[in-house]
Design a protein around this motif. Structure first.
Motif, short mmCIF file in Angstrom:
data_model
loop_
_atom_site.label_atom_id
_atom_site.label_comp_id
_atom_site.label_asym_id
_atom_site.label_seq_id
_atom_site.Cartn_x
_atom_site.Cartn_y
_atom_site.Cartn_z
N ALA C 460 0.84 -1.18 0.00
CA ALA C 460 -0.10 -0.03 -0.13
C ALA C 460 1.11 1.20 0.11
N GLU C 461 1.91 1.25 0.82
CA GLU C 461 2.82 2.43 1.05
C GLU C 461 3.41 2.62 -0.34
N LYS C 462 3.94 1.69 -1.02
CA LYS C 462 4.27 1.79 -2.43
C LYS C 462 3.43 2.22 -3.70
N ARG C 498 0.69 -7.49 -16.49
CA ARG C 498 0.57 -6.93 -14.94
C ARG C 498 0.57 -5.53 -15.05
N ILE C 499 -0.12 -4.81 -13.72
CA ILE C 499 -0.19 -3.88 -13.34
C ILE C 499 1.18 -3.34 -12.57
N VAL C 500 1.97 -2.35 -12.91
CA VAL C 500 3.32 -2.28 -12.37
C VAL C 500 3.39 -0.88 -11.64
N LEU C 501 4.40 -0.73 -10.98
CA LEU C 501 4.66 0.61 -10.11
C LEU C 501 6.09 1.06 -10.66
N ILE C 510 2.52 -5.56 -9.10
CA ILE C 510 1.36 -5.74 -7.98
C ILE C 510 0.59 -6.96 -8.13
N ASP C 511 0.47 -7.54 -7.22
CA ASP C 511 -0.35 -8.84 -7.05
C ASP C 511 -1.66 -8.41 -7.05
N THR C 512 -2.37 -8.16 -8.05
CA THR C 512 -3.89 -7.69 -7.61
C THR C 512 -4.71 -8.23 -8.94
N ARG C 513 -5.88 -8.22 -8.68
CA ARG C 513 -7.00 -8.41 -9.81
C ARG C 513 -7.74 -7.08 -9.93
#
Lengths: 194, 140, 611
Positions: C460-462, C498-501, C510-513
């Motif tokens: 979350a911080e990232k 993937r979604i990345v930062l 980010i491991d997310t759907r």
């Protein structure tokens, strides 16, 4: 002086053949496919007088502005715009090509489409300004990036057909004389001069 | 199959009009059951496959040939104990994924099915399932 | 001439400035920054202080021992904590729904029938005379075998209308059937699907969500429910909104309820009155009650309830830190924020999530000067240089901010950190006024973590501090603003799709759907509701007559100024007030950082300067 600045700096170019054109692997390239006589045969100008060199320069500029790479190939096997564009698209790493004939008709093509159904077609050469060619290059690059740009706006001049049809046909007939059946497309280097 | 074939802009050839499919290329000696399980993996995600037989003995080279000839730009190569998944734009020697399937249980062959699934994921743009597979980059 | 260091201990970073002061005029030599260790105001801070001092003195070409004096910010340190409680809960008392988004459900449409194990088909227990059947396929059936059984049953006239599979086989089974029956797959706990019950399976077309099962009247129509029964299925419909496939099983004893959790009440103690408010009444009500009581002396949570636990936990933490009796720790501010958090449904079959309401609280305690005195004494002994507390932190921050080119009195600053948002205003010939309010960076992170249902605070911080991109191919990414970036060498296969930062260490997946837009929306909304809201609260408190329009210059200092989007959000929010607002640029070079450390030295100089 100001007129000089406003006119395109490149009115001449040298095209150097670099061997058979390869299928590109860079996902960020657009192939500019030109017809057999384009650029160094016939009048080196479009139907209504735009220098071929200036047109290519605008294509390149539009593509480069979108941070996509341009690669120029000449298609020998046909003078038909759809075939030139489709061959170009098959060679393009992104699958996107722009194609142009000597008379100045142009299109944007994509590898997976059927040859006669390009993404965007610009059939009325006389109504295409240099700024339109820039826009065509830009749109092609956007397609290569997976964007969905609005199509390049076109002016539809009802008088263009009767006025230019005859001369356009002559251009095309002359161009077909340069076709080399069965010959592979070639890679070109371009150098612009003023 | 040769490199020049792959490079040919195959206008008018069978490829141009061919139905888009993942090309699954197997070396001679690879069991049909193996390519079948790869096809099953892709089918679950709705992506068709076409099985070709290559002359090469290297999974990566076979996969590369498959990717270059597939209209979807994705190929799977099977040779010996290795499966490679390749994509049109990748350098020939660098597959997207290479995995060893020497321990893949006969029958269900989950490793083969997973390879087919990942190839389909490359086509549809979904994250790959890589839990037990080393990415091809490692094997260079 | 003397060599002076200014040190600012913040909640997250410790900053230093080194200057040579001649006749009260400072010549700044160097600056330094390190991450604060421990809670601000505790002796754990000492190592970071020594670290920045060594950094900055080294840059200035001097030694720590050469310093004539070290000035420490005299923060009455504000220590805050955050907590969150869900105030509603969805409970499935007996499995009566399956709602989830498998990657590839099979077929499409709706089927209503009785749940029947595929075993029953094998044993020819089903016949053409039966009522419609929904076939349940556990993992030990291979898809070809399962498809063969179902196909033969269909050919024999058995009215199979839909299916539920345990493995990721939905498409495979349906492809081998004569018709495209709706098939929900990847139902992990298929043993919890009751058999012999009336059920409905719905699979929406690609890109669509279920329509009938997410609509109470749709469910009522499929199951011929009475109006009273329809009332009971509302939580089911709610939980299935937005999913591509779903199953609802009608079980006689089955029940899905959405009920409020008694979370307790908060009591605000003011100078003139005390008011209580229940947590489940929501953030607006809580903040309004707080507004009526202000100024606040203390806050209590109802004993034996969730909120009681939250508030007393903060008080206990502070008592431990300050070594003060519990009764002497007073809570000075609270920020309440509502949010919607995905919670795993109790009793679910396929890891269903339901969106529940939650309330987050940021709580703040004012401590006292003693803490900083203790640090100053300890530090002085460690480095053998005199250490003094150099004036009120807000004063120093203003003096530091005033070194920004183009700025002038009257100046208001917003100094946001991890635990609190601080503000100060300085008008000519008037003492500096300042305010600390609860809720800042930590609270924002907590909201992001909960609204996205993330496992860790680190992620979350990232997300909070980096912009997002979607990996669209092995060679290019699309940034959250829509821009495309190509790479010469292929990206790692683990990043694909993937979604990345975008971090300093490259692309971090980010491991997310969740979609990129959803993550971005949650991130910005969290900043808006905590950071922007609190900045406005701060400005209203310090502005003359509470009127923000009467401020002239507003400078953002500290961590808020470093955020990649917050300054723009604040400027947009404040543009309607017609005031000059921007990020400070301390000493014309350091951006929003180092304002307090710089201000400490300037303040010291002004006091030394011969009149």
């Amino acid at each position: 002086m100001s007129e000089q600045l406003a006119s395109p700096p490149a009115v001449e170019m040298t095209l150097t053949e670099r061997g058979p054109a390869k299928t590109g692997t860079a996902p960020d390239e657009v192939v500019i496919a030109i017809s057999p006589a384009f650029g160094d045969q016939m009048k080196r100008k479009t139907l209504h007088g735009l220098a071929h060199a200036a047109v290519i320069r605008e294509f390149c500029a539009g593509i480069e502005e979108e941070q996509v790479k341009a690669r120029i190939v000449r298609v020998w096997r046909s003078a038909d715009l759809a075939a030139i564009g489709f061959d170009g698209a098959k060679l393009s790493g992104s699958g996107i090509s722009v194609a142009i004939q000597s008379r100045g008709t142009a299109l944007i093509h994509q590898r997976d489409l059927v040859p006669l159904a390009p993404m965007e077609l610009f059939p009325q050469a006389p109504s295409l300004a240099l700024s339109t060619f820039r826009h065509i290059g830009k749109n092609a690059a956007k397609y290569a990036k997976g964007d969905s740009p609005s199509p390049v706006p076109q002016v539809n001049d009802p008088m263009a057909r009767p006025k230019w049809q005859a001369i356009a046909s002559i251009y095309h007939i002359r161009e077909t004389q340069f076709v080399r059946q069965g010959e592979k497309a070639v890679e070109l280097d371009v150098e612009f001069h003023t | 199959m040769s490199a020049s074939d792959a490079d040919k802009p195959s206008i008018g050839s069978a490829e141009a009009g061919a139905r888009p499919a993942i090309h699954v290329v197997r070396a001679s000696g690879v069991d049909d059951a193996c390519t079948g399980r790869v096809a099953i993996g892709a089918e679950e995600l709705g992506i068709p496959t076409r099985v070709l037989i290559g002359e090469d003995t290297d999974a990566v080279a076979l996969a590369h040939h498959g990717a270059r000839t597939s209209r979807l730009g994705v190929g799977v190569g099977l040779a010996g104990d290795r499966i490679a998944i390749h994509e049109r734009h990748m350098p020939a020697e660098q597959a997207v994924i290479v995995c060893d399937v020497s321990n893949d249980p006969m029958g269900q062959r989950p490793g083969h099915r997973r390879a087919g699934e990942n190839a389909a994921r490359l086509v549809v743009g979904r994250p790959l399932r890589l839990d037990d597979i080393a990415a091809g980059n490692d094997t260079g | 001439m003397s060599l002076i260091a200014g040190i600012d201990i913040g909640n997250s970073t410790t900053e230093a400035a080194i200057a040579r002061v001649t006749d009260g005029r400072p010549e700044f030599l160097a600056s330094g920054m390190a991450y604060t260790q421990g809670i601000k105001g505790t002796l754990d801070n000492i190592p970071a202080i020594i670290d920045v001092l060594e950094q900055a003195t080294a840059k200035a070409g001097v030694n720590v021992a050469d310093l004539d004096r070290v000035l420490l910010n005299e923060a009455t340190p504000v220590i805050g904590d955050v907590a969150m409680e869900t105030v509603t809960e969805t409970v499935v008392t007996e499995s009566s729904m399956v709602g989830h988004n498998p990657d590839s459900p099979g077929g499409r449409g709706i089927g209503v029938g009785r749940t029947t194990a595929i075993d029953a088909l094998v044993q020819n227990e089903a016949s053409a005379d039966d009522e419609p059947i929904i076939v349940v396929v556990p993992a030990d059936y291979d898809f070809e075998i399962a498809a063969g059984i179902i196909r033969r049953a269909l050919e024999a006239g058995v009215p199979i209308v839909a299916g539920i599979a345990q493995k990721d086989d939905g498409v495979l089974i349906v492809n081998r059937l004569p018709e495209a029956l709706p098939f929900v797959d990847e139902v992990g706990r298929i043993d919890k699907v009751p058999l012999g019950m009336l059920a409905a399976v719905e699979v929406a077309p690609q890109g669509h969500a279920v329509r009938e099962l997410s609509n109470p009247y749709g469910i009522a129509t499929l199951f011929s429910l009475t109006p009273e029964e329809t009332g009971f299925v509302i939580p089911i419909a709610k939980a299935l909104v937005g999913l591509r496939s779903a199953v609802v099983v009608r079980t006689p004893a089955g029940d899905v309820t959405s009920k409020p959790i008694p979370a307790g009440t908060i009591e605000f103690v003011g100078a003139h009155q005390r008011l209580s408010v229940a947590l489940e009444q929501g953030a607006d009500e809580i903040m309004e009650t707080l507004g009526r009581v202000a100024p606040i002396h203390d806050v209590h949570g109802e004993a034996g309830t969730n909120v009681g636990g939250m508030i007393e936990h903060v008080r206990q933490t502070m008592a431990d830190l300050t070594e003060k009796p519990l009764a002497e720790v007073f809570i000075k501010d609270v920020l309440a924020v509502d949010c919607l958090v995905p919670q795993k449904v109790a009793g679910g079959v396929a890891d269903e999530f339901s969106i529940e309401t939650a309330t987050g609280l940021a709580i703040m305690v004012n401590t006292d000067r003693l803490l900083m005195t203790r640090i100053a004494d300890t530090l002085a002994r460690r480095i053998d240089v005199p250490v003094e507390l150099g004036g009120i932190e807000a004063n120093s921050a203003i003096l530091g901010a005033l070194t920004t080119p183009g700025i002038d009195y009257p100046l208001a600053i917003i100094d946001g950190g991890a635990g609190s948002v601080d503000g100060a205003i300085c008008r000519r010939d008037k003492p500096v006024e300042h305010v600390h309010l609860a809720g800042a960076g930590h609270m924002t992170t907590l909201l992001i973590k909960n609204e996205l249902g993330l496992a860790s605070v680190d992620v979350a911080e990232k997300i909070k501090i980096h912009s997002l991109a979607k990996v669209e191919s092995l060679f290019h990414i699309r940034h959250e603003d829509g821009g495309v970036q190509f790479f010469e060498t292929p990206l790692d296969a683990t990043l694909f799709a993937r979604i990345v930062l975008l971090t300093d260490d490259g692309l971090v997946p980010i491991d997310t759907r969740h979609t990129l837009d959803r993550i971005r929306g949650v991130r910005r909304e969290a900043k808006q509701r905590v950071l922007v809201t609190n900045s406005l609260r701060v400005l209203r408190r310090i502005a003359p007559g509470g009127n923000i329009r009467l401020l002239d210059f507003v400078a953002i200092v500290g961590r808020f100024g470093l955020d990649f989007e917050l300054p723009q959000m604040l400027m947009t929010e404040l543009s309607q007030y017609g005031i000059v607002v921007g990020v400070a640029n301390v000493r014309g070079a350091l951006g929003p950082t180092n304002a307090v450390a710089t201000g400490l030295i300037i303040n010291h100089g002004q006091q030394e300067r011969p009149a």
